[in-house]
Design an enzyme around this catalytic site. Sequence first.
Site, PDB file in Angstrom:
ATOM      1  N   HIS A 173      -8.926  -0.557  -9.141  1.00  0.00           N
ATOM      2  CA  HIS A 173      -8.561   0.564  -8.265  1.00  0.00           C
ATOM      3  C   HIS A 173      -7.426   1.400  -8.850  1.00  0.00           C
ATOM      4  CE1 HIS A 173      -8.347   2.638  -4.373  1.00  0.00           C
ATOM      5  NE2 HIS A 173      -7.038   2.622  -4.562  1.00  0.00           N
TER       6      HIS A 173
ATOM      7  N   ASP B 235       0.839  -1.190   0.000  1.00  0.00           N
ATOM      8  CA  ASP B 235       0.000   0.000   0.000  1.00  0.00           C
ATOM      9  C   ASP B 235       0.880   1.247   0.000  1.00  0.00           C
ATOM     10  OD1 ASP B 235      -1.789   2.034   0.581  1.00  0.00           O
ATOM     11  OD2 ASP B 235      -2.910   0.865   2.040  1.00  0.00           O
TER      12      ASP B 235
END
Length: 430
Positions: free
Chosen positions: A338, A231
């Site tokens: 995403h 992330d």
Amino acid sequence: MGPQETGSRSRPGRRAVLGAGGLAALAAGGAVLTTATARTPGDGREAAAGGGAVAFHGPHQAGILTRRQSHAHLAALDLAAPAAAPGADAGGGRAAAAALLRTWSAAAARMTRGEPPLDGGADTGVALGAGPAALTVTFGLGPGFFDRAGLTAARPEALAPLPAFPDDELDPARGGGDLFVQVAADDPLVAVHALRTLQRLARGAASTRWVMSGFTRSAGGTHRNLMGQLDGTANPAPATDPAQRARILVTGAGAGAGAGAGAGSGVPGWLEGGSYVVVRRIRMLLDHWEGLPAQHREQAVGRRVADGAPLTGGTEHTPVDLDAARSDGVPVIAANAHIRLAAPRSNAGATMLRRGWSYYDGLRPDGTPDAGLLFVAWQADPRTGFIPVQHRLARGDALARYVVHEASALFVVPRGAAEGEYVGQALLEA
């Protein structure tokens, strides 16, 4: 708060997923928006692994471009209401705010050096012997701060309330606030001691509105969130790229109208070198996510779990090829992936620097995990950073059905303080 994860409002039944997708930054809702090679941001005050000191004083506050530490506490406080009738003593409100930030800045400067806070010897000793532990303390101001301090006319236009986004299920008690504090360190005792010290020093002047606590691994590198994904791979590199730096810190070149733009172009001196921070608590529906096939999870993210490489090939830091297609013409990165929806080219170049932390707060009443991501995104102007990207993600992000946005706040972060100054001094003593 978010819904129960069982019953008629179960998230996964609301939206079809995809065929191949991505998560350039987060399994959740805001994202890092650039394909630049990820690296430690660096501002000359990097948090040294192993507990070195990070200077509190500087042209911008530490904790923005600093390497992400392993433990963090995010908190918002509300200034005490003036004793007199509203508006009767704006100067008194400003003086009280200045006194608090002066006291906080002095204590933070000492604690980041590994010294006891300057509070008259009343320190509890919780962090004795721990050293600096790369502690950073960062202060921000919410919209209400300017009203309380009699500085409404000085409130930047970019500090307007964030718009409502589809699927937001926000708890007002865990959003907003007059003052924002980000405390981060590589030692959990140092971090909690710094937060408790600031809360103690604020007694009588401000009360705590909310606190959120998070963590990441201490080994450094890209943060791996609780969905298992790396992330922050595509974070910008403001230390080496002036154009990206101008999208993270408020400067004459990078700030939008109202956020200011440096001397002679509308940016007040107290904000030059500052930033804006969006804080979101994003609960992950882990029971549903963990039940998906691994291939499905990777397609919804657009990256391989093992090494974070995009599904279009390469290594973690290989730029994603959004034009790549399979032999049958189907895009490798799906339309609702995403990383596609969060990519700069999908959002007019919108860029944020994300320094989020995971959180795990046990179980909810329905027995599902109360866990997810504390999304912390820095930008020169939320109107050209977070807001357009979140609007786009809210219109079909494949990951949206596996997360719930439960808390939200926006703060403006003044420039750093020089030796002998306190954060916000140029604003409060103008």
